[in-house]
Each structure stands twice: as structure tokens, then as C-alpha cells.
Design an enzyme around this catalytic site. Sequence first.
Site, PDB file in Angstrom:
ATOM      1  N   GLU A 313       4.503   8.408   4.580  1.00 22.28           N
ATOM      2  CA  GLU A 313       5.805   7.731   4.599  1.00 22.28           C
ATOM      3  C   GLU A 313       6.582   8.055   3.328  1.00 22.28           C
ATOM      4  OE1 GLU A 313       5.473   3.918   6.628  1.00 22.28           O
ATOM      5  OE2 GLU A 313       6.781   3.066   5.114  1.00 22.28           O
ATOM      6  N   GLU A 316       7.871  11.500   3.612  1.00 23.67           N
ATOM      7  CA  GLU A 316       9.010  11.477   4.536  1.00 23.67           C
ATOM      8  C   GLU A 316      10.271  10.993   3.808  1.00 23.67           C
ATOM      9  OE1 GLU A 316       8.368   8.933   7.888  1.00 23.67           O
ATOM     10  OE2 GLU A 316      10.338   9.340   8.742  1.00 23.67           O
ATOM     11  N   CYS A 340       5.115  -0.004   9.775  1.00 17.70           N
ATOM     12  CA  CYS A 340       3.717  -0.400   9.972  1.00 17.70           C
ATOM     13  C   CYS A 340       3.569  -1.757  10.634  1.00 17.70           C
ATOM     14  CB  CYS A 340       2.931  -0.347   8.671  1.00 17.70           C
ATOM     15  SG  CYS A 340       3.886  -0.781   7.261  1.00 17.70           S
ATOM     16  N   SER A 360      10.657   5.019   9.843  1.00 21.96           N
ATOM     17  CA  SER A 360       9.735   6.074   9.458  1.00 21.96           C
ATOM     18  C   SER A 360       8.933   6.479  10.684  1.00 21.96           C
ATOM     19  CB  SER A 360       8.783   5.562   8.380  1.00 21.96           C
ATOM     20  OG  SER A 360       7.674   6.425   8.284  1.00 21.96           O
ATOM     21  N   LYS A 399      -0.538  -6.027  17.231  1.00 25.36           N
ATOM     22  CA  LYS A 399      -1.381  -4.829  17.184  1.00 25.36           C
ATOM     23  C   LYS A 399      -2.049  -4.587  18.525  1.00 25.36           C
ATOM     24  CE  LYS A 399      -0.857  -3.487  12.897  1.00 25.36           C
ATOM     25  NZ  LYS A 399      -0.249  -2.185  12.613  1.00 25.36           N
ATOM     26  N   GLU A 402       0.483  -2.738  20.253  1.00 21.59           N
ATOM     27  CA  GLU A 402       0.670  -1.411  19.661  1.00 21.59           C
ATOM     28  C   GLU A 402      -0.402  -0.433  20.154  1.00 21.59           C
ATOM     29  OE1 GLU A 402      -0.111  -0.977  15.474  1.00 21.59           O
ATOM     30  OE2 GLU A 402       1.590   0.369  15.213  1.00 21.59           O
ATOM     31  N   GLU A 407       2.091   6.061  24.265  1.00 24.01           N
ATOM     32  CA  GLU A 407       2.127   7.303  23.474  1.00 24.01           C
ATOM     33  C   GLU A 407       1.028   7.347  22.416  1.00 24.01           C
ATOM     34  OE1 GLU A 407       4.303   4.866  23.458  1.00 24.01           O
ATOM     35  OE2 GLU A 407       5.135   4.455  21.475  1.00 24.01           O
ATOM     36  N   CYS A 570       1.667  -9.591   6.652  1.00 26.20           N
ATOM     37  CA  CYS A 570       0.510  -9.618   7.561  1.00 26.20           C
ATOM     38  C   CYS A 570      -0.384 -10.832   7.342  1.00 26.20           C
ATOM     39  CB  CYS A 570      -0.323  -8.362   7.377  1.00 26.20           C
ATOM     40  SG  CYS A 570       0.638  -6.888   7.624  1.00 26.20           S
TER      41      CYS A 570
END
Lengths: 643, 173, 398
Positions: A313, A316, A340, A360, A399, A402, A407, A570
Site C-alpha cells: 500500500e 502504491e 483493509c 488502495s 471478514k 470478505e 474474486e 478493529c
Amino acid sequence: MSDKTTLPKRRAPLSQLLQPDLEPAPPVVEGTIGAKITVTIDGIETKVPLGTTILEAAKSIGVKIPTLCYHPDLEIAGICRICVVEVEGQRTLQAACAYPITDPIRINTYSRAVRLARRNVLDLILSEHCGDCYSCMKNGNCELQSLAEEYGVDEFRFGHLEVPVPVDDSSYSVVRDMNKCIRCRRCVRTCIDLQEVGVYEAVNRSNRVSIETFLDKPLLTVPCINCGQCINRCPTGALYAKPALHAVWKAIDDPAKHVIIQTAPSPRAAMGEMFGLEPGTTVTYQMNTALKRMGFEHVFDTNFTADLTIIEEGTELILRLYKALVQGDTSVALPQFTSCSPGWVKYAEHFWPEFIPNLSTAKSPQQMFGALIKTYYAEKMGLDPASVVSVALMPCSAKKFECNRPEMNDSGYKDVDFGLTTRELGSMFRQAGLHVPTMPKSDFDDPFGGATGSGLIFGATGGVMESALRTVLELVTGRKLETIYEHGDIIPVRGFEGVRYAELTIDEVGPVPSILAHLVPDWEWLRGATLKVAIAHGTANARKVMEDIKAGGHFSKCHFVEFMACPGGCLGGGGQPIPTSKEIRSARARAIYGEEKTLDVRKSFENPAVVRIYEEFLTDGPCGHKSHELLHTGYIDRGKFIE
Amino acid sequence: MLITERDRLREDVLAIAELTDCHRASLIPILRKVKEKYRGIDTYAMQLIADVLGIHPVEVYSVATFYSFIQPQTQGRLAFRLCRTLSCELEGKESVAEQLQRDLGIGFGETTPDQVFSLEWANCMGMCDQGPAMLVNETVYTQLTPGKVHDIVEEYKSQQEGHVTKRQAERVL
Amino acid sequence: MSTSIKSSTNELTFASVPAADGLNKALALSRVDIIDAIHESKLKGRGGAGFPTGTKWNLAAAETRTPKYMICNADEGEPGTFKDRVILTEFPDLVFDGMTIGARAIGASLGLLYLRAEYGYLHEHLENVVARRRKTGLLGRDIAGIEGFNYDVLIAMGAGAYVCGEETALIESLEGFRGEPRNRPPFPVVSGFLGRPSVINNVETLAWVACIFSKGVEWFRSYGTGASAGHKLFSISGDCEHPGVYEFPFGITVAKLLKEVGGEDAKAVQVGGASGRCVPRSEFERRLAFEDVPTGGSIVVFGPDRDMRAIAHNILDFFVDESCGQCTPCRLGNPKLLQGVEMLQEGTCSLQYLNDLKGLARTMQVASKCGLGQTSSVAFMSILEHFENEVLGRKPLL
């Protein structure tokens, strides 16, 4: 932080929005602000600040008044009426949670009238609650169950819910069992006020009131971001995270499967609460032992991929800045947003799809790990990736969604098979008779090893930003961070304020380290530059920042913005132990930052396992071809309209 | 909903919302208008209204379902609301209700298949001295008897295009 | 002026007060004097709760935050009540006069008249009155030549919810929310519409304000009782020969009122709408006043053959449907009481359960969040008290 972007709560009176004050604020009457007032509670006199609620005042002298619709994180509702108390001279009882003390009143919190009223209210609530406590996810941690026990409920005087309605388990993350709902509306206030996502509201009136999604559609089909904050605040078992523990047990039981687990930093700071420890007691290394005894082949530290996330990241970001500032590419999307937090990502996909290019492309640590386990690790261990079952322990309900994103199969397999919450793993430990706090300690397994402190602090709001800055600053300046910040702690980005902003000036630049040499020729273009960053946690705060960016406000001048869907980051995630409050979240944050101090390596790019993986596997470097294939992803314009 | 209809709806919503600079206080006036003009508030309309006012669709849904006059379900062009509260009950609303159901061919809470008539109960509408009372859209009818509501229904039916009343039919036969 | 308000015992006030007369007289006074006059008149809210109007205005006037709002509660939803409909139809100017006087007194710049959806047919009529008043300078800028006294009124329509007659629910509704009552304190005079100081007065209260300034404080106070000054409009319906709106002084006995309306043979009357008390024949000498049998002015007469259990059923049915569904006692309590009445009909309600229900009703009266839940069981309880044998002695229907 300027509060230019602070909008009033939309459920609160809207005056500030519509009509700015025509006159200055009312003059402060001498002695009213901060003034104390004497109240008598159950015969005991005490002084409390003016405006303290009866509930808080009683708590301050050790009197516990029962509550159900009250939650310290939420706006006051005053609707369940279980907290009613007698105020001398008033004809009716008053809701202790909603009554601000402005006069020297006398209060009785357990008079006969109060006890009768509470019992009647409780019996009424039970009459519409399907109380199959044995088969309930909240058995043993249910506020209603506790109250029924406290008040000695021995029968359902006003009957009992008889016709159950179907459970909505359409979502990958949140299950809604409205048979258990007591209409306290904590989820409504969580979703609308705290998170401003707006999935639930009270629908209809009278006894037909129910808490519904838009047109009562299945949760999967409405713009729910899976943050699970509603779960954390539901007093009963009406909302819970979709369980994966049965599937995980099944995999463990299957000798043909090679089951590994990665554990995120936040559950380690909270797992102790599942065993009655004070919030803020970390059990990281005890948990490693327990996990292996339970049957996981290996226990990996998600912090490893957190470090990898920082490298990817951060690179990037450098590339975006280089393209925009040096190559004059106006199509580059800035500020760059972190990616994230899967709740935040889905929030952005629904409500701010025009900003998807700003996200990102780096995957979250969980998904990076998933992709590496079934490629790099399987290869290294000579395992058939098909036999590897990859489990992730996360503080998070999103999560679960996710890892089910279609994908997320860049390894050729489902990268992460199951996401477990802290709560679920806690019950698995109990099922296995493993008392985590008394386990011997053991370390994480190779080849990913122990991580750096940077990965660890991902768990707290501002952590990703601090980690990224640590890496970027050292890589660019060539100086040790400790020479710039004391102990290398970047204090300006820490804290619990909803929105934070910081500027860091790069006074000098060093040589480009070899790991990035193929991307930029030198750092001269960053000499004297001021890096502007912002942090927002909780989607309500994210919304404020996004509105400002959209309007071209000062957050739009930022280079990098960290967004976390959950309040506190989190450690306040939707998979963490219940209850939650600001104090509990602060204690968990202290635990994380405390543990971080004990680690030798605190910067991601110094992590030897990270260095090794770029040498052995991701050989074309950060943001290279292979990392793009495995560690980066794309997003979907979901929009907020549904058919 | 056709695109042109959606455009028309957007215009209607904006016309009211802009009076208050898209403040939430416009919500009920908008819902009233949409209900009056389109006889219901559909999925798209609720999301559109939410978008215009900067609130969540579920909030629009929540408010609409709270109030009797702006329920989202599509009603007939003519909404019959018969008062069922105390004084009207004393005055004999039960037989009036029977007659209404028979003449309209629907029960309470229902709409005729041609979307012309709806029938529902209403709580006290402030005509207690002249009960039983009912509203047909915004027109109030008082001191109802079974015979009187029969005539009222027939009158409304005869105003419907292409509708042949029983009496006309008898005449033709 | 002709009116459908009736009385054979006293003069009819509203028809004798010309539009704008009270307003002009009030506007000649200072703001403090206006409030003092209302204080001295002992006018109490005519909606039913009977809160002293002068005190309410005073509290709002003392607030320094602006803008302030002067709101008229025309959400007349109490079963058996229809006097506001008659006032709005026949004497709307008195209401707007009262609003404007109140606005002057508290320093409000905007007024809202919250009209219930069921009175939609009055909307256009009221808009016309407002438009006329704007034209004639009774609304708008510098009213009555008082520089800086700007006040305008908007008509806001309800959408069909009885609970919006509760003032904080009314505010929620005006703001575009579900009509769910707020926690109090803070009271609307401190934090009302849009979080600003707001006074919410009933239609009739405001009309009386105009009359008080037109005819004088002394005139007003010379009627009624010590604690309940002045005349009052009564909405009479049910089993009587001449139902309608009547004007009587406060303190009239139930018996006398029944004689006026031709309902002498009544076995009971429901006073104060569905949320009021059921008064049996044995108590017909009681007086209608805040200190005895309080009322917002509604009397429903029950003839000798009426089934009191059916009446309790109808009333509870109403409250089950009209509860906002927010707080537990009201949301779930009313259905339990209704079910209890059905069990009584079927002969399946044990005395023990009936006692449980009475206890529940008492809890609802003290623990509910707003007036609706606090009063919805009053009729049920008084019917049980006075007609226990009728209600209990019933044989199941075949």
C-alpha cells in the site's frame, strides 16, 4: 482537529443544519456550567454535575438500575421503561436513563411501585420474546436473560411468543432472528446514528412495530456493510454473526485436511474477556498453544501480511504521488484510501462508488495471507493447496463476507475458507476445554514468523496510518524513525477522536532503497514536501470526511486517508466480545500499544519474513506483476439503489 | 415504472423538497403528495425521496408505515375510510360496514382489482355528533345508513368511465 | 355570526368576538403585559392536560435562543372530540389571532398549524384565511405597525396518527419523523421544533386567548370555578337527543349537561374521550373541571342498554392501533388489556388474571413514556370499577 466537518446527528433536532444560530449562544449563567447539585438516591445524598442522568448518578454511588434500551455508545431512547424510578413529587415514574437531574430531587430506585412496574415491563417483554435460551447464540451473555433471573421470573404471565418468524440468514456476516427482538432499537440507533449506514428502522406502529430493513428485504440484498456493530449492541440473541465454527470443527476432524489459522491482533487483546479477564489483558501466546492443542497444524500471525500490506500500500501511494507530482498525470486518484477494513470497503462501494479509484488496490491482510497460504506456503511445504483449509481469526463480522467475495480466489482456490470471530473461537476453546489464560505460551509458526509492531497496531484506529508512515518516512529519508519521533511513535495520528488530521514535512531525503529502485529514480521530488494524512473510524466519521472530500474541502488535499468501519478500529470490531463501550475499547487499545512496545522489530520493511518473501517469491518486488496477481484486487460499484 | 414516470415523480418530489432546501421536514408533505397522486409509494419512490432528502430509504419506509394516510401500499383512486371509534360504533357503524363491503365487493384493507376502490377502517375522524361517518379521499360523509352508503357507492361507480351501474344494466335488459 | 355551537344557559362567546379585535387590543400591550394578562386570566390548556397557558408562554419567552415557534395543535384526535373542527370551520380568525398574540408574547417569528389528516377538507379553507390575513397585514412583516414584529403561519398536514396530538410527537412529525413522543425534559418551551423554544397550544386555547383580550381578563375569570376559569366548549355525542358542540362554564355538573343535551337516562358517560374516565350515573353530580372530573371537553353518552364491556373493547382497540409502539408498557400492555376484555367476553378470564391485568394497567399509567400510554387504561379501569358485575357476570355468547 477543526470541527468544520462536524455535522449534527440527523436524528437529533436538525436546527443546526437548517437554521444557523441567528443569535450567539445563550449567555452562560454564572454557576450553571459545571455546577453540582445534591440529589438523594435511596436515602443517600450525593452531589452530581448538573444534567447528570439519574442512571449515572445512581451508578456513582453503587446503585445499579437495570437497563435494556440504554447503551453507553448510543443516543438515549428511554423506551424499554425497565429503568423506571420514583422521583418524589412526580405522579409518574421516570426513566432513569433519560432524566437529567437539574433540581435537588429525591429518588427511590426500588420502591414497591418501581419493582411492580419493572416486573410488569419485564413480563411484557418476555411475552413477545421467543426465549428458547438453550438454543440461543446469546445464552449466558443475554441482558434479558440476566434480568429475568434477577427478577425471579418463574412463569410467562402474559403469554409467550408462539408463532416464530423465519430467521434471515441471507447475509454472510449478520444473522437476524426477529423472534428474539425486544424492539429496544439499539440496532437502529447503532446503524443510523453511530454508523450512519441506515439498514434498520422501526416499521409500522403499535404492537405491529418491527425492526426491519428497507421493505423487509433480506440483509444480503440491502446496503449493509457487515460491520456487525449492531450485533455488539443487541441485548438479546436477535442479532449474531453467522457461525463458521461447525465447519471449522469439521475441517479439523478431517485427517485429509491441513488446517491452518491466522490470527489478527485485535482478538488477542480481547480473547481474555471471553474467559472473564479484565478488558485489555492480552493472551496472544497462550492462545497460540491453545490453537495448536485444538488441532490447527500451524498458527500464523496476520501481522505478517499486515506488514506486507504496508509495503504494497505504501508503494502504491508512492507511485500515485510520483505519477501525480512528477509525471503530471492528472488521472491519478488522490487521496489514496486504505482498503483493509472490509466494512469500509463495502460502505465505499455502496455510498461513494465514484471514489473507488481512490481505494488502495492492496488486499486486506487477511486476504493477502489467504492468497499466500495456498500458493507460497503450500509450495514450500509440498502440500496440495486443495487440502489446505485456511481459517482466519478476526475481530470482525465483515471478514466473513470478505472471504466470500467471489474474486477472492487468486490462489486458484478460495483464498480464505472461513472467518472466525473472537466470540466464536472463544466458544470453540470452551468446547475443547481449553482455558486460554492458563495455557503455556508459544510463538507463531514459520515461515511467516513473528511480525513487527507495525502490523500489531493495525488493530487500533490510526494504526495502519502510523505503520505506513513509519515505513514511508524511513524509506524516503533514509533516517531511523527514532531520530524523528521519540521511540518512533507517531503520536499525532493516535487517539480516539472520530476524525484526525496530521501533517508531516519531509525535510531531507535519502537514497532510494533497492526494494523500490525499479519504481522511482530518486526522492528529490519529495524534499520539503508536506505529507497530509487523515484518519476516520466509524462510518459516520468516514461519511463526514467523504462529504468534505467530495465538496473539495481540506480533506481533499490529503494524500492518504485511513478509514475503519468500526468505532475504535478493529479492536471495536463486530466480532469482538460483548459488551462493548468506550472504556473497553480503550483498554484493548492500551493492550495493543503495550504489546507493540515489547517487540524488537517495529517497522514493516524490517520484518525478515517480509524481506524473504520478496526475495523468494514475489521476486518482481512490491506492486510488481506477481504481487498484483496475488496481493491486489478490484472493487465493485454497488450503489445504494436496489430494485 | 417507466422512465418518464420516474422523471415525473422526481419533479413532484423536488418541487416540495426545494421549498425547504431538501430538509427532512419535507418528508411527510412529499409522502402525502406522492400517495395522493400515485396512490402508493413504491420501492423506487422511497429511494428517490431518501436520496433527495439525504436520508436512508429505510427511514422513508419507517415513516410511511407509521401514519395511516401515507401507507406505502397502492390503494384505489377512491379510498373509503369508515370510522370505527366509539361514537360511530354507538351509532351503528357495523351495518354500514356490511353494506360497504357488499357494494364494493371487497373487505376492509382491500382494493378492487381495477384499482378504483379501497376500503379501510379509520379511527375517530371528529364527526362523532354525526356518526357513522366516513371519508372518501378528502370528502366527508356523515349520518350514514346502509341505504345512504349504497347510493354513495353507486354514485362513485357511475362516475367511473365505462362503468355500467346496476340500475342502468337493468334498464337495458 | 351564526354558529353551530349551542347553549341555552349562557351567551355564546366566539360568535360575539369580531376577528382581530382581541389581537389589536393585545398588540397595544407590551410583551410582558400580554403574558401577565394570560396569567391573570388563569387560562389553562383546553386540549385536556390543563397546563396553565401563561406559565407555558412565560417559559418560552424567557428563552434567549431564536428562532422560536408558536405552534397550533389542530390534531384533534381524541375520540368523541370535535370542537376544534367547529372552531376551525367557523372561527379560524380567532385561532390565528391567538397564535399571533402568542407569537408576540414569546417572540416567535414562525407559526405552524398542525392539521390532522382527517380534516384535510379544511386545509384549503384555512389556507384562504391565512392568505387573507397576509393581505390585510395580520400576518407578515411589521404586524399592526409594530416594527420588527414579523410572524407568518404555515399549515402543516398530519398523516393519520392520534399520538401526534401529544406535543412532542407533533414536533417529531413536523420534523419529518415518526410521531413518537420524546423524553421530557427538555420540554418544548426549551427545545421544541428544530431544537428551538416552541409553544404548542390547542386550537380552543388560542381562540380563548383572542376572546380574553377582546372581552377582558375579568370577564373571563368571572366564569367557571376557582381552578378552572372561563367557559369551555364540550363535544357531546353518543346516546343523547342533541349531540353537538356546546359552550358551558367550567364546573357544570354531568347531570346538568346531560339535561341540556337530552341524555338524562344515561347509565354512564365517558368524559375526556377515550383516554378519560367513565363516570357512572351515581356520580352524575360531579363537576366537569380540572379539580374534579378533568376533560378536554368530550362527553360520550352511554344509554341504559349499552354494553360496557363492548365499550371497553372499542376503546382499547383504538389504543392498540394508535399506540406509537415505542415504549414497552403501551406497545404491549394495551393488547394484553384488549385480550383480557375478550377473555371476559368468552368467560375465560380468571379473577387472578384480571388482577394481573389491573396491576398491568397501573404500571402502564405510571411507567409509559407519554400521556397516551399513561391514560389508555383509564377507561378500562373505571369500567371495571363501576360495572364490575356487568362485565364479570357475563355468560359466554353462543
